[in-house]
Design an enzyme around this catalytic site. Sequence first.
Site, PDB file in Angstrom:
ATOM      1  CB  THR A 245     -16.184 -12.320 -95.321  1.00 31.79           C
ATOM      2  OG1 THR A 245     -16.902 -11.119 -95.737  1.00 31.79           O
ATOM      3  CG2 THR A 245     -15.367 -12.352 -93.921  1.00 31.79           C
ATOM      4  CB  THR A 246     -18.101 -10.532 -99.956  1.00 30.36           C
ATOM      5  OG1 THR A 246     -18.837 -10.332 -98.989  1.00 30.36           O
ATOM      6  CG2 THR A 246     -18.916 -10.862-101.358  1.00 30.36           C
TER       7      THR A 246
ATOM      8  CG  ASP B 287     -16.020  -5.792 -91.774  1.00 35.20           C
ATOM      9  OD1 ASP B 287     -16.105  -6.744 -90.989  1.00 35.20           O
ATOM     10  OD2 ASP B 287     -17.076  -5.784 -92.851  1.00 35.20           O
TER      11      ASP B 287
ATOM     12  CG  ASP C 243     -20.101  -8.535 -92.772  1.00 36.83           C
ATOM     13  OD1 ASP C 243     -18.986  -8.389 -93.388  1.00 36.83           O
ATOM     14  OD2 ASP C 243     -20.063  -8.907 -91.694  1.00 36.83           O
TER      15      ASP C 243
END
Length: 537
Positions: A95-96, A386, A62
């Site tokens: 997020t990545t 998520d 994550d």
Amino acid sequence: MAQGQPIFILPEGTNRSVGRDAQRNNILAGKVLAETVRTTLGPKGMDKMLVDGLGDIVVTNDGVTILKEMDIEHPAAKMLVEVAKTQEDEVGDGTTTAVIIAGELLKKSENLLDSDIHPTIIAMGYRKAAEKAQEILDEIAIEDVDSETLLKVAMTAMTGKGTEAAREPLAKLIVEAVEAVKEDDGAVDIDNIKIEKKDGAVVEESNLVEGVIVDKERVHPGMPSEINDAKIALINTPLEVKETEMDAEITITDPAQMQAFIEQEEKMVKDMVNKIVDAGANVLFAQKGIDDLAQHYLSKAGVLAVRRVKKSDNEKLSRATGASVITNLDDLTAEDLGQAGIVEERKISGEEMIFVEECSGAKSVTLFVRGSTKHIVDEIVRAIEDAIGVVAATVEDDKVVAGGGAPEIAMAKKLKDYAESISGREQLAVNAFAEALEIVPKTLAENAGLDSIDSLVDLRAAQEDSFYMGLDVFTGEVADMKDAGVIEPKRVKKQAIQSASEAAEMILRIDDVIASTKGPEDMGMDPSAMGGMPPMM
């Protein structure tokens, strides 16, 4: 006056980098950070093991968790961490993606800076490209989302995050949980979904409780461990004799007075318990303490009582059962009590937990997550958080896009066409923005062990026919992502592009970095007075 005398404006020991040096350092920091999390993207992404100074281990892929756990020093890199945190807070996933797009935008800007294009022109071009990208996203978005689509969104979010084996049953639980807490106006407050975790069982044993699980036990062994047709009282006042607010001395001259004093204290405690019992409550959740004597009286009255319940749990219990949280016991009436079909204490992995279930019309639910070990259950919880975020975003927006790098290729293609309509050097920045977006499908291909150039060429060709054509990393072929069930909320892409472009623009406009090397000790301050945890090793 003496000639050549140096003039010091900044304190001794201050580090300063100016102009191209400052820009190069900032761009390099952003690129390095993006490269760090890049290998975690997609279903075939790898995990990172993070070990802190105390030896605690976190194993995750994550993006935001990795960046939070890393002790990052560089100021520009910290700005990219903020991008990931914003993405997590706003949507819960992507997020990545946000960080690697920001890193690639900085990388592309380096080439433009080398071509003597001014940073403000690059920033303006990026801003125009980001606005146009949002319009393109609206064009390619899929509307009218049904339950089947929500399941696909949840499964896409959990793919490659340690929940592979049980992603279908987990996705069903997540969609049910979001639907349960959805308001009449379509808004979803994900704080009303509590996630309780316990290791010692397989992930398939996870379940959804239409009510609340409280990680506490009964305060007295004589109390019933199970109550059907529960009438629940929630109080945030202590069930014990209050100490006086002022210092007072009582002089006792007779043992009978002492006995009367003790009896009066007992009577006060008994009166408190009687108020709860007289209101009709047979289950009590207290936010504060419960006196030993009060425990005895509650036990005799057949009331199941729990003390020191977290404020957040009490609020969730209120939403699930319909009970009011009472501050003054004198105000407690039967109308303030909540209803639940069953309240039961169960032993899970050697620890007692209170299950409040069968709450009709519960507006707060609990996902009870199981996993074989602590590290596995922690990663499953991160994947579920998520997925809850993206399902909630999909329910609120009612718009989704295909996954597998399809929207990025579509946006890149249309942005390159749009760039031709722009005169001046900003055209080059818009083109660079379009190329930067292709980092997402490129990374998906690299992480799956595919040839990234072949994959990109095939994707561009396939997009001539449909915006839904993306990369199937399991087969290595270009496929229709809509048919394959790889679906993401539009909000994930929208927020990622917005945050990444704004962060890149801000970093590009910096041409002077002045960093003090003085720590709190040098400034005559006690570092412990500043609060917070010490930096990680």
